[in-house]
Scaffold this active site. Structure first.
Site, short mmCIF file in Angstrom:
data_model
loop_
_atom_site.label_atom_id
_atom_site.label_comp_id
_atom_site.label_asym_id
_atom_site.label_seq_id
_atom_site.Cartn_x
_atom_site.Cartn_y
_atom_site.Cartn_z
N GLY A 544 -15.12 21.23 34.84
CA GLY A 544 -16.42 20.85 35.43
C GLY A 544 -16.12 21.66 36.78
N GLU A 545 -16.66 21.07 37.82
CA GLU A 545 -16.54 21.43 39.42
C GLU A 545 -17.37 23.07 39.35
OE1 GLU A 545 -12.53 22.67 40.38
OE2 GLU A 545 -11.84 20.51 39.87
#
Ligand SMILES: Cc1cc2nc3c(=O)[nH]c(=O)nc-3n(C[C@H](O)[C@H](O)[C@H](O)COP(=O)(O)O)c2cc1C
Length: 578
Positions: A544-545
């Site tokens: 993610g991120e």
């Protein structure tokens, strides 16, 4: 006559003309001195500005001495270099081409200061708002700037200073603050648009985004119905431009390479052309990743081994530059912006953080809706406005990022709700969970779907049921970008779930989306298939991120650059295949 005091038409036109034609000038200054009487008129105009309690807190320091200006220019250069060193790739290249001061190119420099103590403690108005003294000095600058334009004088405002160092150079008493440093002189011409707009650094925001009726958020110009950003963007999202796509395909076929040899990147270039409505399309740079962070009530169901505090701790890590998203963004030359759309903690205001908290986390969707419809709409609107602001700030490519412990659970529920997928297939192991937790996670998603019986034709209702403020925010972010014809590179399963919501609100928004990668989360592939998006990178990432999307940024940029820069058989004189 209510308008009896109105100026005659010609004089009114002159007022509006000077307002429209005032420019911040940095180039094309002439060495000719400014006659004392002209300078006197301009300063007298500045001195007529309104001021809090009529305190007239300004002073004007007129500087012509070359040696002094050289010392001041050295102060500005230091800060210019420091600012440049901090910029991501494409921004740094663009900044290099900008001129930010004309201290030595102009015959006269004027400093406008502010005395916040002038007039004593009973200055009307300033007692509640001390900043009004500074505002008054700024109004003096505005008068000066307009009068200078009417006199044919260019003015350039420089703010690349350590204020106290500049004050010391000018011999300012300690109770005076520097408000503005202005470079003034005659010019070869005045540009029609701000230099920063012409250079593509920033865009002018439409006035309709800035005017609200009665309350913040009820946007609309006088005499027009208030428009809400969500219906405005969904109405503005149009199908891709077929002519530009055809032109891009034809150009790909004429480029000095075997037809089709750029594989998927040819389709990427065609999609970019269709979105922009031009062939070749603009290069998708500078790029900015917006990491939408929020907490989830469903965390209480034991769906993640990570404590909820990790969301806030990772936000701090992003802002300190220590996360993988920061490393990948630095490598790809993208900016990182973090959005607190619903973190369950108070976050310190720091540069790079956009405080847009709808609530400190959602409610547990196994017990009731994660959020109410108003909150879902507010998060969508926040996402739209962030996309608009990042594009107005000069970005030509937006990248989705996310952070939120337990957000793969909410994503799985959203994906099942929008696509009808089986929770046992769509639910993944997120950050990595054991068999018992995994079974519980599937059961939690099933319970949520059972409880809410979501209607995919009601995307706001689906978002409200299962939440993630970051999902709703990202859905708005995608819609905002699509309405402005700016490409969005989607990261993993959270962005995939958000894109399903965006597509449910405005199906053509998918034309603005590029699937950065395929995450290891099974629900992600389901979302991408449903949306008809092909992932550009498939490396088993599940972080993610925004990390997977950042890896795809150079691919999307290369696709656009190839279409723009590669010679064609006819232009390069290369013989085509028989
Ligand atoms: C408070 C303030 C500080 C500014 N500082 C700088 C600066 O340091 N360097 C610069 O080149 N322009 C500076 N500007 C000019 C702005 O970039 C400019 O006003 C803006 O791009 C809009 O262009 P326009 O003034 O031509 O309409 C400043 C403007 C203001 C109002």
């Amino acid at each position: 006559m209510p308008d009896g005091h109105r100026y005659p038409a010609e004089q009114r036109e002159a007022v509006y003309r000077v307002i429209a034609e005032r420019r911040d000038v940095r180039r094309g200054f002439l060495p000719d001195p400014v006659p004392a009487d002209v300078l006197g008129r301009v300063l007298a105009a500045a001195h007529q500005a309104p001021s809090v309690g009529f305190s007239q807190p300004w002073d004007f320091i007129v500087i012509t001495d070359r040696a002094r200006r050289e010392r001041i220019a050295a102060l500005a250069r230091k800060h210019r270099d420091e600012f440049a060193a901090d910029l991501p790739g494409a921004r740094a290249r663009a900044f290099d081409r900008l001129k930010i001061e004309s201290i030595l190119d102009t015959p006269v420099n004027i400093v406008v200061s502010c005395d916040r103590t002038r007039g004593g403690r009973h200055t009307l108005g300033r007692h509640v708002q001390p900043r009004t003294a500074d505002f008054s000095s700024v109004l003096a600058v505005a008068n000066l700037w307009l009068a200078a334009r009417a006199e044919g004088l260019g003015v350039g405002w420089v703010s690349f200073f350590d204020e106290r160092k500049l004050a010391a150079e000018l011999g300012l008493p300690v109770h005076l603050e520097v408000i503005a440093y202005l470079c003034v002189g005659y010019v070869t011409d005045f540009a029609a648009e701000p230099e920063l707009a012409t250079a593509g650094w920033a865009r002018r925001r439409p006035v309709s985004w800035a005017v609200h009726t009665e309350e913040f958020g009820r946007r609309g110009l006088p005499g027009e119905e208030p428009v809400d950003p969500l219906s405005e963007v969904t109405a503005a999202i149009a199908p891709p431009d077929a002519a530009a796509m055809t032109a891009a395909r034809e150009r790909q076929d004429r480029m000095t390479k075997p037809r089709g040899s750029l594989g998927v990147l040819e389709e990427v270039s065609v999609q970019l052309a269709g979105l922009a409505g031009s062939c070749p399309p603009p290069l998708p740079e500078p790029a900015c990743v917006a990491v939408f962070a929020a907490d989830h009530g469903v965390h209480a169901q034991g769906v993640s081994p990570w404590p909820q505090e990790v969301t806030a701790q990772m936000v701090a890590n992003f802002l300190a530059g220590g996360a993988v998203v920061n490393a990948f963004a630095a490598q790809a030359g993208a900016e990182v912006t973090v959005v607190d759309i619903g973190v369950a903690a108070e976050l310190e205001p720091v540069p790079g953080l956009l405080p847009r908290k709808i609530a400190p986390g959602t409610a547990d969707f196994t017990a009731g809706p994660a959020m109410n419809r108003e909150q879902a709409t507010a998060a969508l609107t926040a996402g739209i406005e962030i996309a608009r602001d990042l594009v107005a700030a000069g970005n030509r490519c937006l990248i989705t990022g996310d952070m939120g412990i337990a957000n793969t659970t909410a994503s799985a529920a959203l994906i099942c709700a929008f696509t009808g997928a089986d929770p046992a297939v769509a639910t993944g192991r997120g950050t990595g969970i054991d068999a018992v937790t995994y079974a519980r996670k599937i059961e939690v998603v099933c319970r949520g779907l059972e409880l809410h019986r979501p209607d995919p034709a009601d995307p706001v209702g689906v978002l409200a049921a299962f939440g993630g403020f970051e999902h709703a925010g990202l859905a708005g972010f995608i819609l905002g970008a699509a309405a402005l014809h700016v490409p969005v590179i989607l990261d993993g399963v959270i962005a995939g779930a958000a894109a399903l919501a965006a597509a449910a609100l405005a199906p053509e928004a998918v034309a603005a989306c590029f699937a950065g990668h395929r995450s290891a989360e099974p629900g992600h592939a389901i979302a991408l298939d449903y949306l008809g998006l092909r992932p550009l990178v498939d490396l088993g990432l599940r972080l993610g991120e925004g990390t997977g999307a950042l890896l795809a940024l150079p691919l999307v940029q290369s696709a656009a650059r190839a279409l723009r820069d590669v010679a064609t058989f006819d232009s390069a004189g290369v013989t085509d295949k028989l």
